[in-house]
Design an enzyme around this catalytic site. Structure first.
Site, short mmCIF file in Angstrom:
data_model
loop_
_atom_site.label_atom_id
_atom_site.label_comp_id
_atom_site.label_asym_id
_atom_site.label_seq_id
_atom_site.Cartn_x
_atom_site.Cartn_y
_atom_site.Cartn_z
N THR A 132 -15.81 -32.19 -13.71
CA THR A 132 -16.53 -32.26 -14.98
C THR A 132 -16.22 -33.56 -15.71
O THR A 132 -15.13 -34.15 -15.54
CB THR A 132 -16.13 -31.08 -15.89
N TYR A 175 -9.76 -26.04 -20.89
CA TYR A 175 -10.75 -26.26 -19.83
C TYR A 175 -10.62 -27.64 -19.21
O TYR A 175 -10.59 -27.80 -17.99
CB TYR A 175 -12.16 -26.07 -20.39
#
Length: 358
Positions: A132, A175
């Protein structure tokens, strides 16, 4: 898991019932490959994606309902793999803030389990990992210029090309930390154990078979809410910019990495729509107004932790090494997704303008 006949070595896709995973699976199934769908089916809607694949491709789809946190459960799926695409993950920043232990177990420990299952198999099995852009942090050091409907970087090079892979890692939010740890483990298994790996640090992917939520998959979520006549929640001022990429172009990048794995082994690539598909939330809302024929209702909220004002992927490394490029413009892509949502989920009505541009 259904048995694989003969000596066929399957493509294994963890998270294969998810949005990107099922589109990637479909591309390999259409090419005649056997595909193992490794998924715990925990996310709402993904069971429909698995059913879609099984209906279309029958016995060449091999479901294994298992969790990547369970090493013993996933080892059989990886024992005879031709290649592994690791997409299974906890994908929401907000969830990671509420449940950091679970986020770590899925993203960090789960990725290590996948890598160990491959290593214990003792064969040269490529692993392609879905990372990501959040591994670059909030990018708070980038000076931004606020225009009427978007932020643009003050630095000309970033404005022209986006964020490159040379950008230092700066994990923030649980995250970002868990995905960043996984990202680095994948690269290290190439260096330490000789397992061929590559990493795609993704921006915002959208397209058919996406069941977006407020916390993840925002492009689809905006369309779903607007077509349903429900309000859309905006966190911040809506000027934050992302480079959106159609899932068909993302699938092409994943496939290109596997085809060229000896050349790209141990490397990272930023994957997004690039500067040509850089849009603010406000710009997407305007396009949705044109698609639906009405102004979407909007609820404004405070900024969320770690939200980047701007992220646009510099995709020149992918272009140079793999000849890849984004082929679907964001406006056409949004209309394609709206059409799928109407046909698949019965949302909204087709406008005269969309019928003319479809």
């Amino acid at each position: 898991m259904t048995a694989i006949s003969g000596k066929a070595r399957p493509i294994v896709i963890s998270g294969g019932s998810g949005f990107i995973g099922c589109n990637l699976a479909q591309s390999y199934l259409a090419a005649g490959e056997d595909v193992v769908i490794l998924d715990n089916l925990s996310r709402p809607g993904v069971d429909r994606n698995l059913a879609w694949l099984r209906e279309a491709y029958g016995a060449r789809v091999h479901p294994l309902v298992a969790d990547i946190r369970d090493l013993r459960a996933i080892e059989p799926a990886l024992a005879d793999a031709k290649a592994v695409f690791h997409l299974a993950a906890q994908t929401a920043v907000t969830t990671s803030l509420r449940q950091p232990f679970e986020d770590f177990e899925v993203n960090a420990r789960g990725t290590l389990n996948v890598l160990e299952a491959v290593r214990r198999g003792g064969r040269w099995v490529p692993v392609i990992f879905a990372s990501t852009n959040k591994v670059y942090g909030a990018l708070e050091d980038l000076e931004m210029v606020a225009l009427e409907d978007r932020y643009v970087p003050a630095a000309e090079d970033v404005r022209r090309h986006g964020i490159g892979e040379e950008r230092p890692l700066s994990f923030c939010t649980p995250y970002g930390c868990s995905k960043g740890v996984a990202d680095q483990y994948v690269l290290d298994y190439a260096a330490s154990y000789g397992i061929p790996t590559a990493v795609l640090r993704m921006s915002c992917i959208y397209g058919p078979r996406q069941f977006g939520t407020e916390d993840q998959g925002w492009v689809a979520h905006f369309l779903i809410r607007a077509l349903s006549g429900a309000p859309i929640s905006i966190f911040g001022d809506g000027k934050q910019v992302r480079d959106v990429l159609h899932v068909a172009d993302a699938v092409a990048a994943y496939r290109a990495l596997l085809e060229r794995i000896p050349q790209v082994n141990g490397q990272t690539f930023n994957l997004g729509g690039g500067v040509e598909n850089a849009v603010s939330l406000r710009m997407v809302l305007e396009e949705i107004r044109d698609i639906t024929g009405r102004d979407p209702a909007v609820e404004w909220n405070d900024w969320r932790p770690g939200d980047q004002h701007y992220f646009v992927a510099d995709t020149r490394r992918l272009q140079r090494q793999l000849g890849w490029k984004a082929n679907t413009g964001w406006r056409d892509g949004l209309r394609q997704l709206a059409k799928w949502l109407r046909e698949e989920r019965g949302l909204g009505r087709t406008t005269q303008q969309e019928r003319l541009t479809a």
